[in-house]
Scaffold this active site. Structure first.
Site, PDB file in Angstrom:
ATOM      1  N   GLU A 125     -11.576   6.465   5.534  1.00 20.08           N
ATOM      2  CA  GLU A 125     -10.924   7.214   6.607  1.00 20.08           C
ATOM      3  C   GLU A 125     -11.889   7.360   7.793  1.00 20.08           C
ATOM      4  O   GLU A 125     -11.476   7.288   8.950  1.00 20.08           O
ATOM      5  CB  GLU A 125     -10.476   8.591   6.125  1.00 20.08           C
ATOM      6  CG  GLU A 125      -9.326   8.584   5.133  1.00 20.08           C
ATOM      7  CD  GLU A 125      -8.002   8.136   5.740  1.00 20.08           C
ATOM      8  OE1 GLU A 125      -7.915   7.980   6.982  1.00 20.08           O
ATOM      9  OE2 GLU A 125      -7.055   7.944   4.958  1.00 20.08           O
ATOM     10  N   TRP A 152      -5.112   1.447  10.514  1.00 23.17           N
ATOM     11  CA  TRP A 152      -5.342   1.410   9.080  1.00 23.17           C
ATOM     12  C   TRP A 152      -5.187  -0.003   8.536  1.00 23.17           C
ATOM     13  O   TRP A 152      -5.854  -0.385   7.560  1.00 23.17           O
ATOM     14  CB  TRP A 152      -4.387   2.364   8.356  1.00 23.17           C
ATOM     15  CG  TRP A 152      -4.594   2.288   6.886  1.00 23.17           C
ATOM     16  CD1 TRP A 152      -3.740   1.831   5.942  1.00 23.17           C
ATOM     17  CD2 TRP A 152      -5.786   2.654   6.186  1.00 23.17           C
ATOM     18  NE1 TRP A 152      -4.312   1.891   4.700  1.00 23.17           N
ATOM     19  CE2 TRP A 152      -5.575   2.390   4.823  1.00 23.17           C
ATOM     20  CE3 TRP A 152      -7.020   3.180   6.591  1.00 23.17           C
ATOM     21  CZ2 TRP A 152      -6.537   2.620   3.860  1.00 23.17           C
ATOM     22  CZ3 TRP A 152      -7.989   3.420   5.615  1.00 23.17           C
ATOM     23  CH2 TRP A 152      -7.735   3.149   4.272  1.00 23.17           C
ATOM     24  N   TYR A 181       0.836  -1.204   0.000  1.00 29.07           N
ATOM     25  CA  TYR A 181       0.000   0.000   0.000  1.00 29.07           C
ATOM     26  C   TYR A 181       0.871   1.254   0.000  1.00 29.07           C
ATOM     27  O   TYR A 181       0.625   2.193  -0.757  1.00 29.07           O
ATOM     28  CB  TYR A 181      -0.903  -0.024   1.236  1.00 29.07           C
ATOM     29  CG  TYR A 181      -1.679   1.242   1.476  1.00 29.07           C
ATOM     30  CD1 TYR A 181      -2.683   1.652   0.611  1.00 29.07           C
ATOM     31  CD2 TYR A 181      -1.408   2.037   2.588  1.00 29.07           C
ATOM     32  CE1 TYR A 181      -3.397   2.827   0.832  1.00 29.07           C
ATOM     33  CE2 TYR A 181      -2.124   3.209   2.823  1.00 29.07           C
ATOM     34  CZ  TYR A 181      -3.109   3.593   1.943  1.00 29.07           C
ATOM     35  OH  TYR A 181      -3.809   4.760   2.166  1.00 29.07           O
TER      36      TYR A 181
END
Length: 210
Positions: free
Chosen positions: A61, A69, A39
């Site tokens: 988010e 995350w 990522y």
């Protein structure tokens, strides 16, 4: 969508970059987990300038608030299936029955307020089409300069621009768009560059150099 902020996975005691087995320098949060590493190398900080992509990042988010995350990234395929690839028109039509259905989906974050926020944010995204559109609306908050952090401790968690973006989005009907969450969004979509100065990804967005 970015691991920066209070929920960022990191290796305690390491504040600069970590040299990988491939000879490339990355921050600690992207140095170990293969998913986070991929990522970081290919997506984080790359400009997002399409409505669907930006709407998805805002939603994810929001879902990340209070979580890591890594959790959201692992659930992203399930999120995309549950929210019909984050097509704003499709999600905007979700009903309370859809909310109840999604609350039973173990593949996503089952939080009623966050699920409802995704729906209202889709509706707000559509409403912005009568003006400049979501992409131009968000990108107008690009700052004149970007941070130049040498260590993680030098990376801010919000900025005057993220505060202003948060307020502006709330005024348009968006939710789960607080200043810290919006700064994480700005990092993720290239509005700011918070790659550490010696990271191999520094300046890779094409928006900022050096």
């Amino acid at each position: 969508m970015t691991p920066a902020g209070t929920a960022q996975p990191r290796n305690e005691g390491v504040d600069g970059t970590v040299l990988g087995d491939d000879g490339l320098a990355r921050p600690p949060w992207a140095a170990v987990d293969p998913l986070l590493r991929e990522y970081y190398d290919s997506e984080w900080g790359v400009p997002v300038r399409d409505e669907q992509g930006l709407y998805e990042r805002i939603c994810l988010e929001g879902f990340q608030a209070g979580l890591s995350w890594a959790t959201i990234l692992r659930k992203r395929p399930a999120f995309r299936q549950a929210f019909l690839d984050f097509q704003p028109d499709a999600v905007a039509a979700f009903t309370e029955a859809d909310v109840e259905r999604l609350l039973q989906d173990p593949g996503i974050v089952r939080n009623r307020l966050k699920i409802r926020a995704a729906i209202t944010n889709a509706q707000a995204t559509i409403a912005l089409r009568d003006r400049e559109g979501l992409v131009d609306f968000v990108w107008q908050f690009q700052p004149r300069t970007t941070p130049r952090p040498a260590s993680h401790a030098e990376i801010p968690t919000q900025s005057p621009e993220s505060v202003a973006l948060s307020k502006a989005l709330r005024k348009q009907g968006f939710s789960f768009v607080g200043p810290t969450t919006m700064f994480a969004l700005m990092e993720a979509i290239g509005l700011v560059d918070t790659h550490l100065l010696d990271s191999h990804r520094r300046g890779s967005s094409g928006v900022w150099t050096g």
